[in-house]
Scaffold this motif. Structure first.
Motif, PDB file in Angstrom:
ATOM      1  N   VAL A  22       0.863  -1.186   0.000  1.00 59.63           N
ATOM      2  CA  VAL A  22       0.000   0.000   0.000  1.00 59.63           C
ATOM      3  C   VAL A  22       0.896   1.232   0.000  1.00 59.63           C
ATOM      4  O   VAL A  22       1.769   1.378   0.863  1.00 59.63           O
ATOM      5  CB  VAL A  22      -0.942   0.010   1.222  1.00 59.63           C
ATOM      6  CG1 VAL A  22      -1.810   1.245   1.218  1.00 59.63           C
ATOM      7  CG2 VAL A  22      -1.798  -1.239   1.224  1.00 59.63           C
ATOM      8  N   SER A  23       0.657   2.122  -0.963  1.00 64.25           N
ATOM      9  CA  SER A  23       1.544   3.275  -1.114  1.00 64.25           C
ATOM     10  C   SER A  23       1.409   4.291   0.015  1.00 64.25           C
ATOM     11  O   SER A  23       2.321   5.065   0.249  1.00 64.25           O
ATOM     12  CB  SER A  23       1.278   3.960  -2.455  1.00 64.25           C
ATOM     13  OG  SER A  23      -0.048   4.435  -2.489  1.00 64.25           O
ATOM     14  N   GLY A  24       0.341   4.327   0.736  1.00 66.09           N
ATOM     15  CA  GLY A  24       0.153   5.306   1.797  1.00 66.09           C
ATOM     16  C   GLY A  24       0.583   4.845   3.174  1.00 66.09           C
ATOM     17  O   GLY A  24       0.385   5.541   4.155  1.00 66.09           O
ATOM     18  N   ILE A  25       1.166   3.657   3.268  1.00 65.56           N
ATOM     19  CA  ILE A  25       1.612   3.127   4.559  1.00 65.56           C
ATOM     20  C   ILE A  25       3.120   2.928   4.493  1.00 65.56           C
ATOM     21  O   ILE A  25       3.630   2.301   3.568  1.00 65.56           O
ATOM     22  CB  ILE A  25       0.907   1.796   4.895  1.00 65.56           C
ATOM     23  CG1 ILE A  25      -0.587   2.006   4.993  1.00 65.56           C
ATOM     24  CG2 ILE A  25       1.454   1.206   6.184  1.00 65.56           C
ATOM     25  CD1 ILE A  25      -1.376   0.754   5.252  1.00 65.56           C
ATOM     26  N   GLU A  26       3.808   3.455   5.498  1.00 64.54           N
ATOM     27  CA  GLU A  26       5.268   3.345   5.547  1.00 64.54           C
ATOM     28  C   GLU A  26       5.695   2.841   6.920  1.00 64.54           C
ATOM     29  O   GLU A  26       5.206   3.311   7.940  1.00 64.54           O
ATOM     30  CB  GLU A  26       5.915   4.699   5.289  1.00 64.54           C
ATOM     31  CG  GLU A  26       5.639   5.259   3.921  1.00 64.54           C
ATOM     32  CD  GLU A  26       6.224   6.650   3.749  1.00 64.54           C
ATOM     33  OE1 GLU A  26       7.080   7.033   4.557  1.00 64.54           O
ATOM     34  OE2 GLU A  26       5.790   7.341   2.827  1.00 64.54           O
ATOM     35  N   LEU A  27       6.620   1.892   6.900  1.00 63.78           N
ATOM     36  CA  LEU A  27       7.244   1.398   8.118  1.00 63.78           C
ATOM     37  C   LEU A  27       8.702   1.799   8.081  1.00 63.78           C
ATOM     38  O   LEU A  27       9.421   1.481   7.132  1.00 63.78           O
ATOM     39  CB  LEU A  27       7.149  -0.119   8.201  1.00 63.78           C
ATOM     40  CG  LEU A  27       5.949  -0.705   8.899  1.00 63.78           C
ATOM     41  CD1 LEU A  27       5.902  -2.200   8.699  1.00 63.78           C
ATOM     42  CD2 LEU A  27       5.948  -0.372  10.359  1.00 63.78           C
ATOM     43  N   ALA A  81      -0.706   6.609  15.065  1.00 59.86           N
ATOM     44  CA  ALA A  81      -0.629   7.810  15.904  1.00 59.86           C
ATOM     45  C   ALA A  81       0.181   7.557  17.168  1.00 59.86           C
ATOM     46  O   ALA A  81       0.817   8.477  17.693  1.00 59.86           O
ATOM     47  CB  ALA A  81      -2.025   8.282  16.269  1.00 59.86           C
ATOM     48  N   LEU A  82       0.197   6.331  17.652  1.00 61.24           N
ATOM     49  CA  LEU A  82       0.909   6.006  18.881  1.00 61.24           C
ATOM     50  C   LEU A  82       2.383   5.695  18.666  1.00 61.24           C
ATOM     51  O   LEU A  82       3.187   5.871  19.582  1.00 61.24           O
ATOM     52  CB  LEU A  82       0.240   4.819  19.578  1.00 61.24           C
ATOM     53  CG  LEU A  82      -1.164   5.054  20.119  1.00 61.24           C
ATOM     54  CD1 LEU A  82      -1.760   3.758  20.634  1.00 61.24           C
ATOM     55  CD2 LEU A  82      -1.140   6.108  21.206  1.00 61.24           C
ATOM     56  N   VAL A  83       2.741   5.208  17.474  1.00 60.27           N
ATOM     57  CA  VAL A  83       4.115   4.774  17.208  1.00 60.27           C
ATOM     58  C   VAL A  83       4.681   5.587  16.061  1.00 60.27           C
ATOM     59  O   VAL A  83       4.045   5.724  15.012  1.00 60.27           O
ATOM     60  CB  VAL A  83       4.143   3.264  16.862  1.00 60.27           C
ATOM     61  CG1 VAL A  83       5.552   2.790  16.616  1.00 60.27           C
ATOM     62  CG2 VAL A  83       3.505   2.453  17.964  1.00 60.27           C
ATOM     63  N   ASP A  84       5.882   6.114  16.250  1.00 59.41           N
ATOM     64  CA  ASP A  84       6.506   6.935  15.209  1.00 59.41           C
ATOM     65  C   ASP A  84       6.996   6.128  14.014  1.00 59.41           C
ATOM     66  O   ASP A  84       7.178   6.679  12.935  1.00 59.41           O
ATOM     67  CB  ASP A  84       7.685   7.713  15.793  1.00 59.41           C
ATOM     68  CG  ASP A  84       7.243   8.763  16.791  1.00 59.41           C
ATOM     69  OD1 ASP A  84       6.086   9.223  16.660  1.00 59.41           O
ATOM     70  OD2 ASP A  84       8.025   9.110  17.691  1.00 59.41           O
ATOM     71  N   SER A  85       7.211   4.837  14.180  1.00 68.19           N
ATOM     72  CA  SER A  85       7.762   4.010  13.102  1.00 68.19           C
ATOM     73  C   SER A  85       6.750   3.695  12.008  1.00 68.19           C
ATOM     74  O   SER A  85       7.124   3.252  10.932  1.00 68.19           O
ATOM     75  CB  SER A  85       8.289   2.692  13.670  1.00 68.19           C
ATOM     76  OG  SER A  85       9.265   2.932  14.641  1.00 68.19           O
ATOM     77  N   LEU A  86       5.478   3.885  12.290  1.00 64.57           N
ATOM     78  CA  LEU A  86       4.420   3.596  11.324  1.00 64.57           C
ATOM     79  C   LEU A  86       3.750   4.893  10.909  1.00 64.57           C
ATOM     80  O   LEU A  86       3.354   5.689  11.755  1.00 64.57           O
ATOM     81  CB  LEU A  86       3.378   2.645  11.932  1.00 64.57           C
ATOM     82  CG  LEU A  86       2.183   2.279  11.065  1.00 64.57           C
ATOM     83  CD1 LEU A  86       2.617   1.466   9.857  1.00 64.57           C
ATOM     84  CD2 LEU A  86       1.160   1.506  11.885  1.00 64.57           C
ATOM     85  N   VAL A  87       3.658   5.084   9.599  1.00 68.32           N
ATOM     86  CA  VAL A  87       2.989   6.266   9.049  1.00 68.32           C
ATOM     87  C   VAL A  87       1.876   5.791   8.132  1.00 68.32           C
ATOM     88  O   VAL A  87       2.121   5.006   7.213  1.00 68.32           O
ATOM     89  CB  VAL A  87       3.974   7.164   8.272  1.00 68.32           C
ATOM     90  CG1 VAL A  87       3.250   8.325   7.628  1.00 68.32           C
ATOM     91  CG2 VAL A  87       5.090   7.644   9.170  1.00 68.32           C
ATOM     92  N   ALA A  94      -5.383   3.457   5.063  1.00 73.73           N
ATOM     93  CA  ALA A  94      -5.674   2.693   6.278  1.00 73.73           C
ATOM     94  C   ALA A  94      -6.680   1.583   6.005  1.00 73.73           C
ATOM     95  O   ALA A  94      -6.536   0.469   6.516  1.00 73.73           O
ATOM     96  CB  ALA A  94      -6.188   3.621   7.369  1.00 73.73           C
ATOM     97  N   LEU A  95      -7.675   1.872   5.187  1.00 76.13           N
ATOM     98  CA  LEU A  95      -8.695   0.870   4.871  1.00 76.13           C
ATOM     99  C   LEU A  95      -8.100  -0.298   4.091  1.00 76.13           C
ATOM    100  O   LEU A  95      -8.291  -1.464   4.458  1.00 76.13           O
ATOM    101  CB  LEU A  95      -9.839   1.515   4.092  1.00 76.13           C
ATOM    102  CG  LEU A  95     -11.035   0.633   3.795  1.00 76.13           C
ATOM    103  CD1 LEU A  95     -11.750   0.266   5.088  1.00 76.13           C
ATOM    104  CD2 LEU A  95     -11.986   1.332   2.861  1.00 76.13           C
ATOM    105  N   VAL A  96      -7.353   0.017   3.044  1.00 82.08           N
ATOM    106  CA  VAL A  96      -6.734  -1.046   2.245  1.00 82.08           C
ATOM    107  C   VAL A  96      -5.696  -1.797   3.076  1.00 82.08           C
ATOM    108  O   VAL A  96      -5.604  -3.030   3.020  1.00 82.08           O
ATOM    109  CB  VAL A  96      -6.099  -0.464   0.957  1.00 82.08           C
ATOM    110  CG1 VAL A  96      -5.322  -1.510   0.202  1.00 82.08           C
ATOM    111  CG2 VAL A  96      -7.188   0.136   0.074  1.00 82.08           C
TER     112      VAL A  96
END
Length: 117
Positions: A22-27, A81-87, A94-96
């Motif tokens: 998913v392009s909108g999720i970054e670890l 929102a709770l963890v900085d490593s996940l955007v 978020a849905l996908v």
């Protein structure tokens, strides 16, 4: 205890797959930060999700369970929102991402049956 560790790794793999597809999720970060994100995701799902499902029961009945997708996406956004490593950038990501996390978790639960005492 073993089941808890297995679930942690399954969540970590599911989040990693979701972040790569998913392009909108970054670890960001190392393997240990990925495990931290998976642990926070598991805690959020264990503590808050049952309460939110209970409070949103009329919507779940009205939508024949499809509102669960919204709840899962909200849990993923709360973890970000709770963890900085996940955007997580946006609602659709978020849905996908939550659908992918659910599918990967389902596949692992089929392949790795839980040990029963």
């Amino acid at each position: 205890m073993r089941n808890l560790i297995v679930r942690l790794f399954v969540n970590a793999v599911a989040l990693w797959v979701s972040a790569h597809l998913v392009s909108g999720i970054e670890l960001a970060g190392s393997f240990w930060e990925l495990l931290l994100v998976a642990a926070v995701f598991g805690i959020v799902n264990a503590l808050l999700k049952p309460l939110i499902v209970l409070l949103s029961l009329p919507f779940l009945i009205l939508t024949l369970g499809l509102f669960t997708l919204v709840i899962n996406a909200s849990m993923l956004m709360l973890t970000a929102a709770l963890v900085d490593s996940l955007v997580v950038e946006g609602w659709w990501a978020a849905l996908v991402g939550s659908v992918l996390v659910s599918l990967v978790s389902l596949l692992f639960s089929i392949v790795l049956p839980e040990a029963r005492n």
